[in-house]
Write an enzyme that holds these catalytic residues in place. Structure first.
Site, PDB file in Angstrom:
ATOM      1  N   LYS A  22      19.815 -12.464   8.354  1.00 27.28           N
ATOM      2  CA  LYS A  22      19.864 -11.050   8.764  1.00 27.28           C
ATOM      3  C   LYS A  22      18.663 -10.689   9.640  1.00 27.28           C
ATOM      4  CE  LYS A  22      18.357  -7.757   5.741  1.00 27.28           C
ATOM      5  NZ  LYS A  22      17.324  -6.882   6.302  1.00 27.28           N
ATOM      6  N   ASN A  23      17.471 -11.079   9.198  1.00 29.04           N
ATOM      7  CA  ASN A  23      16.272 -10.605   9.893  1.00 29.04           C
ATOM      8  C   ASN A  23      15.973 -11.355  11.193  1.00 29.04           C
ATOM      9  OD1 ASN A  23      16.066  -8.637   8.010  1.00 29.04           O
ATOM     10  ND2 ASN A  23      14.394  -9.592   6.854  1.00 29.04           N
ATOM     11  N   CYS A 117      10.602   4.679   3.019  1.00 28.48           N
ATOM     12  CA  CYS A 117      11.813   4.214   2.346  1.00 28.48           C
ATOM     13  C   CYS A 117      11.468   3.788   0.933  1.00 28.48           C
ATOM     14  CB  CYS A 117      12.483   3.103   3.138  1.00 28.48           C
ATOM     15  SG  CYS A 117      11.617   1.560   3.020  1.00 28.48           S
ATOM     16  N   ARG A 122       5.930   2.566   5.343  1.00 26.79           N
ATOM     17  CA  ARG A 122       6.395   1.784   6.490  1.00 26.79           C
ATOM     18  C   ARG A 122       6.265   2.486   7.852  1.00 26.79           C
ATOM     19  NH1 ARG A 122      11.789  -1.337   4.909  1.00 26.79           N
ATOM     20  NH2 ARG A 122      11.024  -2.803   6.446  1.00 26.79           N
ATOM     21  N   PRO A 123       5.036   2.778   8.269  1.00 31.15           N
ATOM     22  CA  PRO A 123       4.863   3.390   9.598  1.00 31.15           C
ATOM     23  C   PRO A 123       5.151   2.394  10.718  1.00 31.15           C
ATOM     24  CG  PRO A 123       2.735   2.848   8.650  1.00 31.15           C
ATOM     25  CD  PRO A 123       3.763   2.526   7.593  1.00 31.15           C
ATOM     26  N   LEU A 126       1.834   0.538  14.826  1.00 35.75           N
ATOM     27  CA  LEU A 126       1.384  -0.655  15.566  1.00 35.75           C
ATOM     28  C   LEU A 126       2.352  -1.002  16.695  1.00 35.75           C
ATOM     29  CD1 LEU A 126       0.168  -2.788  12.527  1.00 35.75           C
ATOM     30  CD2 LEU A 126      -1.201  -1.362  14.052  1.00 35.75           C
ATOM     31  N   ASP A 307      10.032 -10.447   0.179  1.00 42.33           N
ATOM     32  CA  ASP A 307      11.468 -10.271  -0.049  1.00 42.33           C
ATOM     33  C   ASP A 307      12.004 -11.106  -1.208  1.00 42.33           C
ATOM     34  OD1 ASP A 307      11.629  -8.476   2.004  1.00 42.33           O
ATOM     35  OD2 ASP A 307      12.287  -9.927   3.509  1.00 42.33           O
ATOM     36  N   VAL A 329       2.205  -6.721   0.429  1.00 46.85           N
ATOM     37  CA  VAL A 329       2.750  -6.328   1.735  1.00 46.85           C
ATOM     38  C   VAL A 329       3.202  -4.861   1.734  1.00 46.85           C
ATOM     39  CG1 VAL A 329       4.505  -6.838   3.497  1.00 46.85           C
ATOM     40  CG2 VAL A 329       3.432  -8.710   2.214  1.00 46.85           C
ATOM     41  N   ARG A 399      24.074  -4.585   2.541  1.00 47.64           N
ATOM     42  CA  ARG A 399      23.279  -4.593   3.784  1.00 47.64           C
ATOM     43  C   ARG A 399      22.756  -5.989   4.088  1.00 47.64           C
ATOM     44  NH1 ARG A 399      18.453  -1.163   3.444  1.00 47.64           N
ATOM     45  NH2 ARG A 399      18.230  -2.315   5.373  1.00 47.64           N
TER      46      ARG A 399
HETATM   47  N1  EPU Z   1       2.917  -1.667   8.999  1.00 45.40           N
HETATM   48  C1  EPU Z   1       2.106  -0.667   9.448  1.00 45.40           C
HETATM   49  N2  EPU Z   1       2.277  -0.234  10.746  1.00 45.40           N
HETATM   50  C2  EPU Z   1       3.224  -0.762  11.581  1.00 45.40           C
HETATM   51  C3  EPU Z   1       4.061  -1.795  11.108  1.00 45.40           C
HETATM   52  C4  EPU Z   1       3.881  -2.238   9.797  1.00 45.40           C
HETATM   53  O1  EPU Z   1       1.248  -0.152   8.726  1.00 45.40           O
HETATM   54  O2  EPU Z   1       3.330  -0.308  12.729  1.00 45.40           O
HETATM   55  C5  EPU Z   1       2.758  -2.165   7.608  1.00 45.40           C
HETATM   56  C6  EPU Z   1       3.982  -1.900   6.737  1.00 45.40           C
HETATM   57  O3  EPU Z   1       3.997  -0.585   6.202  1.00 45.40           O
HETATM   58  C7  EPU Z   1       3.859  -2.973   5.679  1.00 45.40           C
HETATM   59  C8  EPU Z   1       3.252  -4.140   6.467  1.00 45.40           C
HETATM   60  O4  EPU Z   1       2.672  -3.579   7.640  1.00 45.40           O
HETATM   61  O5  EPU Z   1       2.972  -2.571   4.674  1.00 45.40           O
HETATM   62  C9  EPU Z   1       4.224  -5.226   6.896  1.00 45.40           C
HETATM   63  O6  EPU Z   1       5.400  -4.630   7.431  1.00 45.40           O
HETATM   64  P1  EPU Z   1       6.280  -5.323   8.572  1.00 45.40           P
HETATM   65  O7  EPU Z   1       6.143  -4.497   9.802  1.00 45.40           O
HETATM   66  O8  EPU Z   1       5.976  -6.765   8.665  1.00 45.40           O
HETATM   67  O9  EPU Z   1       7.743  -5.122   7.985  1.00 45.40           O
HETATM   68  P2  EPU Z   1       9.041  -4.890   8.843  1.00 45.40           P
HETATM   69  O10 EPU Z   1       8.915  -5.573  10.134  1.00 45.40           O
HETATM   70  O11 EPU Z   1       9.378  -3.439   8.827  1.00 45.40           O
HETATM   71  C10 EPU Z   1      10.340  -7.020   8.070  1.00 45.40           C
HETATM   72  C11 EPU Z   1      11.637  -7.309   7.391  1.00 45.40           C
HETATM   73  C12 EPU Z   1      11.530  -6.904   5.935  1.00 45.40           C
HETATM   74  C13 EPU Z   1      10.397  -7.717   5.295  1.00 45.40           C
HETATM   75  C14 EPU Z   1       9.099  -7.467   6.058  1.00 45.40           C
HETATM   76  C15 EPU Z   1       7.938  -8.314   5.556  1.00 45.40           C
HETATM   77  C16 EPU Z   1      13.226  -7.064   9.201  1.00 45.40           C
HETATM   78  C17 EPU Z   1      14.340  -6.318   9.810  1.00 45.40           C
HETATM   79  N3  EPU Z   1      12.701  -6.559   8.059  1.00 45.40           N
HETATM   80  O12 EPU Z   1      10.126  -5.618   7.944  1.00 45.40           O
HETATM   81  O13 EPU Z   1      12.763  -7.247   5.316  1.00 45.40           O
HETATM   82  O14 EPU Z   1      10.237  -7.332   3.952  1.00 45.40           O
HETATM   83  O15 EPU Z   1       9.291  -7.767   7.458  1.00 45.40           O
HETATM   84  O16 EPU Z   1       8.247  -9.648   5.629  1.00 45.40           O
HETATM   85  O17 EPU Z   1      12.826  -8.103   9.702  1.00 45.40           O
HETATM   86  C18 EPU Z   1      14.504  -7.029   3.780  1.00 45.40           C
HETATM   87  O18 EPU Z   1      15.140  -7.868   4.446  1.00 45.40           O
HETATM   88  O19 EPU Z   1      14.879  -6.643   2.635  1.00 45.40           O
HETATM   89  C19 EPU Z   1      13.274  -6.464   4.310  1.00 45.40           C
HETATM   90  C20 EPU Z   1      12.724  -5.352   3.832  1.00 45.40           C
END
Ligand code: EPU
Length: 420
Positions: A22-23, A117, A122-123, A126, A307, A329, A399
């Protein structure tokens, strides 16, 4: 609303095929916006999130075609609208992945700002600051990220304050068509980032360093048509292996990749499982033994994935001994714990750690899923319970897990879906 009804106590046995990741599939679908030529994507999983991403492309005027082998062809040259509406973003945060491609190819994008969420705030700060460093003009107003650029984005040297998976993906996609070189430091090393990079390279992008924490992208004029097969889903693979270990079972997961599951396989060995691997399969055998509790700490790849911690919490709840699980995380990823305690588990939360004292067996109860991986953990808890468990709000599971009840049934589980 659908529920899953599980009658526990069966050891999982048999073979299953693992779906596409999925990801990886989500950013790869978004990357089709980077070219006006047709991109064929194979091995897409059949999941609600994939349908939502296809619907999002449809809202923009791009009509993906599904062929007879269920491969999807996308030609984005018919695009008319450059926005991702709140109605879709609120159901799938990964909609943010269209921001980088739209901005770099069309010079404009409007994407609803995803809210917090069930697993944390989850901001996306970045994503925004990196695109600003590449010359984008971005304002956040009326609940939308409104981005534009005069001419082309330009390459930049970006240092990510935190490892972010979709942040790295967004910037990498934006950089493929930017003017000059972009270097992403502290980049995410997740296999899904590598899969996206490999797809972009197949489309003609110049990318190196994917899989390390420094990714270098040299912008090119155009990307072109390609056919790409999405890699196997490591989280789906791990979830079934953990379910088999918790139920003292013996299963083989096929069409998967052991090389991207090392941290998880090593924990499963500590649990007491015998693991055998081939190039594209993993076999786990518990030899009917009760699992031993394990302790783990989540962190970005190659460390243990966030995950998969909820699933190990379910396993620990019926294991020999005490295990602790530390989440680094996301700040709020323990919602499943309270549901498991209602099933007779002995789990306490101490800050960002849960301490699990294994009990002999859980007792089935009605429980509620709160997010995708929490749902998977409650299903595992149901499988190791003495009587019947019903898991409500299972739209979360649809999902991210393809045909979960059919796959579990094929392993002998007594699980069925009912509509209420
Ligand atoms: N973060 C920030 N600012 C940003 C981006 C991230 O503070 O601009 C923080 C987040 O709040 C979190 C950390 O950085 O505390 C890591 O978040 P990341 O951005 O890596 O998560 P994501 O990209 O939103 C993806 C996966 C998630 C998985 C995470 C961590 C996808 C579509 N989603 O999310 O998958 O848990 O990486 O590996 O790739 C799932 O499949 O159930 C799922 C939640």
């Amino acid at each position: 609303m659908d529920k899953l009804i599980i009658k526990g106590g069966v050891s999982l046995k048999g073979e299953i095929r693992i779906a596409g990741a999925k990801n990886s599939a989500l950013p790869i679908l978004a990357s089709t916006l980077l070219t006006h030529e047709t991109v064929q994507i194979c091995n897409l999983p059949h999941l609600y999130d994939i349908t939502t991403m296809i619907e999002l492309l449809g809202c923009m005027g791009v009509q993906p075609i599904i062929d007879e082998k269920l491969n999807v062809e996308v030609n984005s040259s018919t695009i008319q609208d450059f926005s991702a509406p709140y109605e879709l973003v609120k159901t799938m945060r990964a909609s943010i992945l269209v921001l980088g491609p739209l901005l770099t190819r069309y010079g404009k994008a409007e994407v609803a700002l995803p809210g917090g969420c069930a697993i944390g705030s989850r901001p996306v700060n970045l994503h925004i600051s990196a695109l600003q460093a590449m010359g984008a003009d971005i304002v956040v107003e009326d609940g939308y990220i409104k981005a534009s650029v005069d001419g082309k984005l330009r390459g930049a040297h970006i240092f990510m304050d935190l490892v972010t998976v979709t942040g790295t993906e967004n910037v990498m996609m934006a950089a493929t068509l930017a003017k000059g070189q972009t270097i992403i430091e502290n980049a995410a090393r997740e296999p899904e980032v590598v899969d996206l990079a490999n797809c972009l390279v197949t489309m003609g992008a110049e990318i190196s360093g994917q899989g390390t924490d420094t990714i270098v992208i040299d912008g090119v004029e155009d990307l072109k048509s390609c056919s790409y097969s999405v890699m196997p889903d490591r989280i789906e693979t791990g979830t079934y292996l953990i379910a088999a270990a918790a139920t003292r079972g013996h299963i083989k997961a096929k069409d998967t990749r052991p090389d991207i599951l090392e941290s998880v396989l090593s924990k499963l060995e500590q649990v007491g499982a015998e693991i055998k691997v081939g190039e594209d399969w993993i076999e786990l055998d518990m030899h009917d033994k009760r699992p031993n509790a394990v302790s783990l700490r989540t962190a970005p790849y190659p460390a243990f994935p966030t995950d998969m911690q909820a699933q190990f919490t379910a396993l620990n709840s019926v294991a020999n001994g005490t295990g602790s699980i530390t989440e680094t995380v996301f700040e709020n990823r323990f919602m499943h714990v309270h549901e498991m305690n209602r099933m007779g588990a002995s789990i306490r939360v101490e800050g960002n750690t849960v301490i699990v004292d294994g009990v002999e067996a859980l007792k089935g109860a009605p429980v509620m899923a709160t997010d995708l991986r929490a749902s998977a953990s409650l299903i595992i808890a149901g499988l190791v319970s003495e009587n019947e468990t019903s898991v409500d709000r299972i739209y979360h599971i649809d999902r991210g897990y393809e045909c979960i009840e059919e796959k579990l049934q094929s392993l002998g589980a007594q699980i069925r879906r009912v509509s209420s």
